[in-house]
Design a protein around this motif. Sequence first.
Motif, mmCIF file in Angstrom:
data_model
loop_
_atom_site.group_PDB
_atom_site.id
_atom_site.type_symbol
_atom_site.label_atom_id
_atom_site.label_comp_id
_atom_site.label_asym_id
_atom_site.label_seq_id
_atom_site.Cartn_x
_atom_site.Cartn_y
_atom_site.Cartn_z
ATOM 1 N N ARG A 72 1.007 -1.273 0.040
ATOM 2 C CA ARG A 72 -0.036 -0.010 0.092
ATOM 3 C C ARG A 72 0.973 1.398 0.005
ATOM 4 N NH1 ARG A 72 -4.664 0.475 4.178
ATOM 5 N NH2 ARG A 72 -5.042 2.169 3.030
ATOM 6 N N ALA A 73 1.992 1.101 0.988
ATOM 7 C CA ALA A 73 2.776 2.372 0.835
ATOM 8 C C ALA A 73 3.483 2.367 -0.440
ATOM 9 C CB ALA A 73 3.865 2.351 1.954
ATOM 10 N N ALA A 74 3.814 1.542 -1.206
ATOM 11 C CA ALA A 74 4.527 1.624 -2.520
ATOM 12 C C ALA A 74 3.454 2.268 -3.581
ATOM 13 C CB ALA A 74 5.052 0.327 -3.065
ATOM 14 N N LEU A 75 2.187 1.779 -3.450
ATOM 15 C CA LEU A 75 1.257 2.269 -4.258
ATOM 16 C C LEU A 75 0.980 3.712 -4.234
ATOM 17 C CD1 LEU A 75 -1.453 -0.496 -4.358
ATOM 18 C CD2 LEU A 75 0.505 -0.285 -5.929
ATOM 19 N N THR A 76 0.990 4.134 -2.927
ATOM 20 C CA THR A 76 0.844 5.538 -2.647
ATOM 21 C C THR A 76 2.039 6.360 -3.200
ATOM 22 O OG1 THR A 76 -0.422 5.094 -0.688
ATOM 23 C CG2 THR A 76 0.483 7.374 -0.806
ATOM 24 N N ALA A 77 3.150 5.954 -2.855
ATOM 25 C CA ALA A 77 4.392 6.522 -3.326
ATOM 26 C C ALA A 77 4.357 6.781 -4.781
ATOM 27 C CB ALA A 77 5.687 5.794 -2.895
ATOM 28 N N ALA A 78 3.898 5.660 -5.728
ATOM 29 C CA ALA A 78 3.845 5.920 -7.183
ATOM 30 C C ALA A 78 2.827 6.755 -7.580
ATOM 31 C CB ALA A 78 3.868 4.437 -7.469
ATOM 32 N N GLY A 79 1.953 6.872 -6.738
ATOM 33 C CA GLY A 79 0.708 7.794 -7.186
ATOM 34 C C GLY A 79 -0.354 6.873 -7.574
ATOM 35 N N LEU A 80 -0.505 5.637 -7.476
ATOM 36 C CA LEU A 80 -1.321 4.735 -8.017
ATOM 37 C C LEU A 80 -2.459 4.660 -6.842
ATOM 38 C CD1 LEU A 80 0.996 1.899 -8.964
ATOM 39 C CD2 LEU A 80 -0.340 3.497 -10.756
ATOM 40 N N PRO A 81 -3.888 4.565 -7.586
ATOM 41 C CA PRO A 81 -4.781 4.594 -6.787
ATOM 42 C C PRO A 81 -5.156 3.353 -5.948
ATOM 43 C CG PRO A 81 -5.552 4.007 -8.825
ATOM 44 C CD PRO A 81 -4.314 4.036 -8.963
ATOM 45 N N GLU A 82 -5.857 3.318 -4.676
ATOM 46 C CA GLU A 82 -6.024 2.172 -3.794
ATOM 47 C C GLU A 82 -7.277 1.398 -4.550
ATOM 48 O OE1 GLU A 82 -5.781 1.300 -0.214
ATOM 49 O OE2 GLU A 82 -4.233 2.602 -0.484
ATOM 50 N N PRO A 83 -6.929 0.410 -4.389
ATOM 51 C CA PRO A 83 -7.833 -0.940 -5.126
ATOM 52 C C PRO A 83 -9.420 -0.793 -4.763
ATOM 53 C CG PRO A 83 -6.485 -2.243 -3.695
ATOM 54 C CD PRO A 83 -6.055 -0.685 -3.517
ATOM 55 N N ARG A 84 -10.303 -1.017 -5.526
ATOM 56 C CA ARG A 84 -11.744 -1.274 -5.445
ATOM 57 C C ARG A 84 -12.194 -2.819 -5.275
ATOM 58 N NH1 ARG A 84 -16.475 1.177 -9.258
ATOM 59 N NH2 ARG A 84 -18.376 0.252 -8.173
ATOM 60 N N TRP A 85 -11.351 -3.579 -6.069
ATOM 61 C CA TRP A 85 -11.654 -4.928 -5.943
ATOM 62 C C TRP A 85 -10.190 -5.719 -5.490
ATOM 63 C CZ3 TRP A 85 -13.503 -1.895 -10.073
ATOM 64 C CH2 TRP A 85 -14.746 -1.977 -10.087
ATOM 65 N N LEU A 86 -10.547 -6.617 -4.697
ATOM 66 C CA LEU A 86 -9.416 -7.581 -4.327
ATOM 67 C C LEU A 86 -9.631 -8.948 -4.882
ATOM 68 C CD1 LEU A 86 -6.746 -8.800 -2.959
ATOM 69 C CD2 LEU A 86 -8.075 -8.652 -1.044
ATOM 70 N N VAL A 87 -8.852 -9.415 -5.762
ATOM 71 C CA VAL A 87 -9.232 -10.863 -6.457
ATOM 72 C C VAL A 87 -8.144 -11.844 -5.735
ATOM 73 C CG1 VAL A 87 -9.104 -12.127 -8.546
ATOM 74 C CG2 VAL A 87 -10.109 -9.947 -8.602
ATOM 75 N N TYR A 88 -8.694 -13.148 -5.583
ATOM 76 C CA TYR A 88 -8.030 -13.978 -4.967
ATOM 77 C C TYR A 88 -7.672 -15.027 -6.021
ATOM 78 C CZ TYR A 88 -8.890 -12.860 0.055
ATOM 79 O OH TYR A 88 -8.818 -12.677 1.190
ATOM 80 N N THR A 89 -6.581 -15.291 -6.471
ATOM 81 C CA THR A 89 -6.214 -16.334 -7.281
ATOM 82 C C THR A 89 -6.502 -17.751 -6.881
ATOM 83 O OG1 THR A 89 -3.788 -16.433 -6.856
ATOM 84 C CG2 THR A 89 -4.482 -15.022 -8.670
ATOM 85 N N HIS A 90 -6.384 -17.948 -5.538
ATOM 86 C CA HIS A 90 -6.904 -19.290 -4.826
ATOM 87 C C HIS A 90 -6.630 -18.617 -3.106
ATOM 88 C CE1 HIS A 90 -2.394 -19.564 -5.242
ATOM 89 N NE2 HIS A 90 -2.076 -20.455 -4.536
ATOM 90 N N HIS A 91 -6.911 -19.972 -2.514
ATOM 91 C CA HIS A 91 -7.034 -19.426 -1.093
ATOM 92 C C HIS A 91 -5.806 -19.676 -0.166
ATOM 93 C CE1 HIS A 91 -7.131 -24.104 -1.141
ATOM 94 N NE2 HIS A 91 -7.040 -23.768 0.227
ATOM 95 N N HIS A 92 -4.560 -20.087 -0.862
ATOM 96 C CA HIS A 92 -3.582 -20.388 0.077
ATOM 97 C C HIS A 92 -3.011 -19.103 0.721
ATOM 98 C CE1 HIS A 92 -2.363 -23.983 -2.454
ATOM 99 N NE2 HIS A 92 -3.353 -24.567 -1.557
#
Length: 209
Positions: A26-46
């Motif tokens: 999250r900190a890296a996304l903020t530093a890069a000026g990228l938006p917070e996600p609206r959806w979080l997708v799981y590729t699988h449950h591990h």
Amino acid sequence: MALITHERGSVLVDAGQSPGHAREIRAALTAAGLPEPRWLVYTHHHWDHVWGACAWPGVQIVGHLAGERLLRAEAARPWSHRYLREQVRAEPRLGPSFRARALAMDSWDDFAVLPPTRTFTDELELPTGVRLRHVGGRHAPDSTVVLVPDSGVMLLGDCFYPPPWHLRQDGDAPDLALVRRLLDDRYHWYVSSHADPMTLDEARAAVQG
């Protein structure tokens, strides 16, 4: 992990292996000026794909129905360093996975395993045009690939990997036939969770045989 940005909202693919890991991302996304996600997708449950979910507030968590059932059971377990040690003593083959979990978690305060809040069975398209396709496989019954048609990218998760270590048997190997079925001229990049991205030509060369 991957972030797919779109004017309708960003899609985060997998949550990170711990809340601390998620906070770093999250900190890296903020530093890069990228938006917070609206959806979080799981590729699988591990665990190394979902244990960071509780550090992503306000997202809709999307995953396959089979993973939702498994994560509800995981959420009920009394996770702690003591519990991890007890489980390894009872079943030593859990050692590699459970020791990695212990190293990933610096605190259990406010930790929770979060099942998907939105599920699907075969395919699902998000408002961003990102498509989710259930492929299953021996690594995890809920394995899902994430298709980004606008960018020509396919995110494979761990779908073709052999079963987890504590379930693995002699002769278990990556499921290259599954990857061959997924290769598509419309997608130019193939990204698995624990290796470098491959071009379509590199992926075809890797799965021959």
